[in-house]
Scaffold this motif. Sequence first.
Motif, PDB file in Angstrom:
ATOM      1  N   ILE A 288     -34.840  10.150  38.368  1.00 15.12           N
ATOM      2  CA  ILE A 288     -36.201   9.603  38.685  1.00 15.12           C
ATOM      3  C   ILE A 288     -37.571  10.572  38.109  1.00 15.12           C
ATOM      4  O   ILE A 288     -38.348   9.888  37.708  1.00 15.12           O
ATOM      5  CB  ILE A 288     -36.023   9.752  40.259  1.00 15.12           C
ATOM      6  N   ILE A 289     -37.252  11.865  38.172  1.00 16.68           N
ATOM      7  CA  ILE A 289     -38.428  12.746  37.709  1.00 16.68           C
ATOM      8  C   ILE A 289     -38.826  12.463  36.234  1.00 16.68           C
ATOM      9  O   ILE A 289     -39.593  12.362  35.809  1.00 16.68           O
ATOM     10  CB  ILE A 289     -38.066  14.117  37.789  1.00 16.68           C
ATOM     11  N   THR A 290     -37.518  12.400  35.383  1.00 20.27           N
ATOM     12  CA  THR A 290     -37.815  12.248  33.823  1.00 20.27           C
ATOM     13  C   THR A 290     -38.373  11.054  33.627  1.00 20.27           C
ATOM     14  O   THR A 290     -39.422  10.896  32.526  1.00 20.27           O
ATOM     15  CB  THR A 290     -36.683  12.704  33.175  1.00 20.27           C
ATOM     16  N   GLN A 291     -38.049   9.865  34.249  1.00 17.30           N
ATOM     17  CA  GLN A 291     -38.557   8.692  33.821  1.00 17.30           C
ATOM     18  C   GLN A 291     -40.157   8.429  34.227  1.00 17.30           C
ATOM     19  O   GLN A 291     -40.822   8.056  33.356  1.00 17.30           O
ATOM     20  CB  GLN A 291     -37.914   7.572  34.823  1.00 17.30           C
ATOM     21  N   ILE A 292     -40.318   9.153  35.470  1.00 20.37           N
ATOM     22  CA  ILE A 292     -41.797   9.176  35.866  1.00 20.37           C
ATOM     23  C   ILE A 292     -42.604  10.238  35.019  1.00 20.37           C
ATOM     24  O   ILE A 292     -43.629   9.782  34.543  1.00 20.37           O
ATOM     25  CB  ILE A 292     -41.740   9.665  37.303  1.00 20.37           C
ATOM     26  N   ALA A 293     -41.928  11.274  34.593  1.00 22.44           N
ATOM     27  CA  ALA A 293     -42.662  12.301  33.549  1.00 22.44           C
ATOM     28  C   ALA A 293     -42.969  11.511  32.127  1.00 22.44           C
ATOM     29  O   ALA A 293     -43.921  11.938  31.807  1.00 22.44           O
ATOM     30  CB  ALA A 293     -41.980  13.574  33.642  1.00 22.44           C
ATOM     31  N   ALA A 294     -42.184  10.990  31.792  1.00 28.44           N
ATOM     32  CA  ALA A 294     -42.264  10.097  30.598  1.00 28.44           C
ATOM     33  C   ALA A 294     -43.502   8.907  30.516  1.00 28.44           C
ATOM     34  O   ALA A 294     -43.616   8.314  29.493  1.00 28.44           O
ATOM     35  CB  ALA A 294     -41.044   9.503  30.173  1.00 28.44           C
ATOM     36  N   GLY A 295     -43.813   8.453  31.790  1.00 25.28           N
ATOM     37  CA  GLY A 295     -44.740   7.582  31.866  1.00 25.28           C
ATOM     38  C   GLY A 295     -44.310   6.405  32.452  1.00 25.28           C
ATOM     39  O   GLY A 295     -45.202   5.293  32.615  1.00 25.28           O
ATOM     40  N   ALA A 296     -42.910   6.234  32.790  1.00 22.56           N
ATOM     41  CA  ALA A 296     -42.425   4.943  33.624  1.00 22.56           C
ATOM     42  C   ALA A 296     -43.035   4.817  34.827  1.00 22.56           C
ATOM     43  O   ALA A 296     -42.968   5.756  35.573  1.00 22.56           O
ATOM     44  CB  ALA A 296     -41.010   4.825  33.288  1.00 22.56           C
ATOM     45  N   ARG A 297     -43.355   3.577  35.329  1.00 19.85           N
ATOM     46  CA  ARG A 297     -43.686   3.303  36.619  1.00 19.85           C
ATOM     47  C   ARG A 297     -42.692   2.437  37.245  1.00 19.85           C
ATOM     48  O   ARG A 297     -42.643   2.186  38.552  1.00 19.85           O
ATOM     49  CB  ARG A 297     -45.109   2.724  36.825  1.00 19.85           C
ATOM     50  N   LYS A 298     -41.893   1.749  36.361  1.00 15.07           N
ATOM     51  CA  LYS A 298     -40.727   0.866  36.798  1.00 15.07           C
ATOM     52  C   LYS A 298     -39.386   1.699  36.617  1.00 15.07           C
ATOM     53  O   LYS A 298     -39.044   1.862  35.543  1.00 15.07           O
ATOM     54  CB  LYS A 298     -40.744  -0.530  36.169  1.00 15.07           C
ATOM     55  N   ILE A 299     -38.834   2.004  37.786  1.00 15.03           N
ATOM     56  CA  ILE A 299     -37.781   3.212  37.584  1.00 15.03           C
ATOM     57  C   ILE A 299     -36.671   2.699  37.849  1.00 15.03           C
ATOM     58  O   ILE A 299     -36.293   1.839  38.768  1.00 15.03           O
ATOM     59  CB  ILE A 299     -38.317   4.240  38.820  1.00 15.03           C
ATOM     60  N   LYS A 300     -35.652   2.725  36.798  1.00 19.56           N
ATOM     61  CA  LYS A 300     -34.399   2.227  36.828  1.00 19.56           C
ATOM     62  C   LYS A 300     -33.394   2.882  37.368  1.00 19.56           C
ATOM     63  O   LYS A 300     -33.154   4.135  37.116  1.00 19.56           O
ATOM     64  CB  LYS A 300     -34.007   1.927  35.427  1.00 19.56           C
ATOM     65  N   LEU A 301     -32.841   2.459  38.457  1.00 18.32           N
ATOM     66  CA  LEU A 301     -31.846   3.226  39.361  1.00 18.32           C
ATOM     67  C   LEU A 301     -30.588   2.278  39.552  1.00 18.32           C
ATOM     68  O   LEU A 301     -30.800   0.977  39.341  1.00 18.32           O
ATOM     69  CB  LEU A 301     -32.261   3.699  40.543  1.00 18.32           C
ATOM     70  N   GLY A 302     -29.529   2.898  39.991  1.00 17.61           N
ATOM     71  CA  GLY A 302     -28.352   2.002  40.655  1.00 17.61           C
ATOM     72  C   GLY A 302     -28.603   1.599  42.174  1.00 17.61           C
ATOM     73  O   GLY A 302     -30.003   1.149  42.555  1.00 17.61           O
ATOM     74  N   SER A 303     -27.682   1.601  42.746  1.00 18.19           N
ATOM     75  CA  SER A 303     -27.904   1.384  44.354  1.00 18.19           C
ATOM     76  C   SER A 303     -28.848   2.364  44.884  1.00 18.19           C
ATOM     77  O   SER A 303     -28.794   3.691  44.751  1.00 18.19           O
ATOM     78  CB  SER A 303     -26.354   1.486  44.892  1.00 18.19           C
ATOM     79  N   ILE A 304     -29.461   1.763  45.829  1.00 15.38           N
ATOM     80  CA  ILE A 304     -30.588   2.791  46.200  1.00 15.38           C
ATOM     81  C   ILE A 304     -30.499   2.966  47.842  1.00 15.38           C
ATOM     82  O   ILE A 304     -31.115   3.780  48.748  1.00 15.38           O
ATOM     83  CB  ILE A 304     -31.983   2.364  46.198  1.00 15.38           C
TER      84      ILE A 304
END
Length: 333
Positions: free
Chosen positions: A193-209
């Motif tokens: 989560i942190i690295t995706q946001i830090a790289a500028g992503a706002r649509k975060i790819k995850l598995g089951s939440i």
Amino acid sequence: MSRKILLTGAGGFIGSHLAEELVRLNFAVRAFVHYNSMGSHGWLDTSPAEVRKELDIFAGNVCDPNGVRTAMKGCDAVLHLAALIAIPYSYHSPDTYVETNVRGTLNVLQAARDFGVEHLVHTSTSEVYGTAQFVPITEDHRLQGQSPYSATKIGADQLALSFERSFGTPVTVVRPFNTYGPRQSARAVIPTIITQIAAGARKIKLGSIHPTRDFNYVADTVGGFLAALDSKAGIGEVINIGSAFEISIGDIARMIAELMDVTIEIEQDDVRVRPERSEVDRLWASNVKAQKLLGWSPRFAGVDGLRKGLEQTIAWFTKQENLSRYRTNAYTL
């Protein structure tokens, strides 16, 4: 003279933090790292110079009994952290998990028995419980292997306990719940989560939440290992190291986004979703036994402690020299 500790898995996420703290506490540390042709010592390569100079580095493989015996000679106690831990990778390469997690642990146990070490602390995982049948999860909860990884850790745990019962080998089984913090692999959800946001992503790819987890800041997990090492009361016992607080993957993603001052949208990425019956839906630790036997309790406890730990983790990952080590646009198996 200071006690000499053999630390397997010393180059890994938790292992490197533990190695550094052992040095700061004036233990003599033989750091067993996985041999590779590049001469890398894992995360220990990033440790402060004053720490690195105190480490006795041994490069090898726990699957090799001769290397394990060589590494253990002259050591008073063992902290055994070396393992393969990625759950998705265990789906298609289970043999390697049996070899490393079961056979590797057997090699460590055999050597510890033969050399008569004073204490062996073996690392388990909360994954051995499978989906919680009751909460908070005590050490009496049934064991259920819902992935090849967790099955091999159950096997390793039982081997460790059998050596204590059969041969009197002084073994303590420490069972950490989900540890997070600086240096963690992006295979884990919080760095993802942190690295995706830090790289500028706002649509975060995850598995089951929907699954819940009991997250523990790495400093607390390290403290649990040190408390176990110092306590004879834990010998022959399994002891949870957990925060006694649960939160869903979706909620922790939103908490991280809030702390990073962004708005996110979560997208389910099917490749990140575990097979339905393999998913562990709920983990929430009881740490009563750790408090009683080890005198350990988490410093990063509850929602406030989680936020504090996340702030420190975010601060580390968002430094460019650290973020550049991660492939933020790729799923790491």
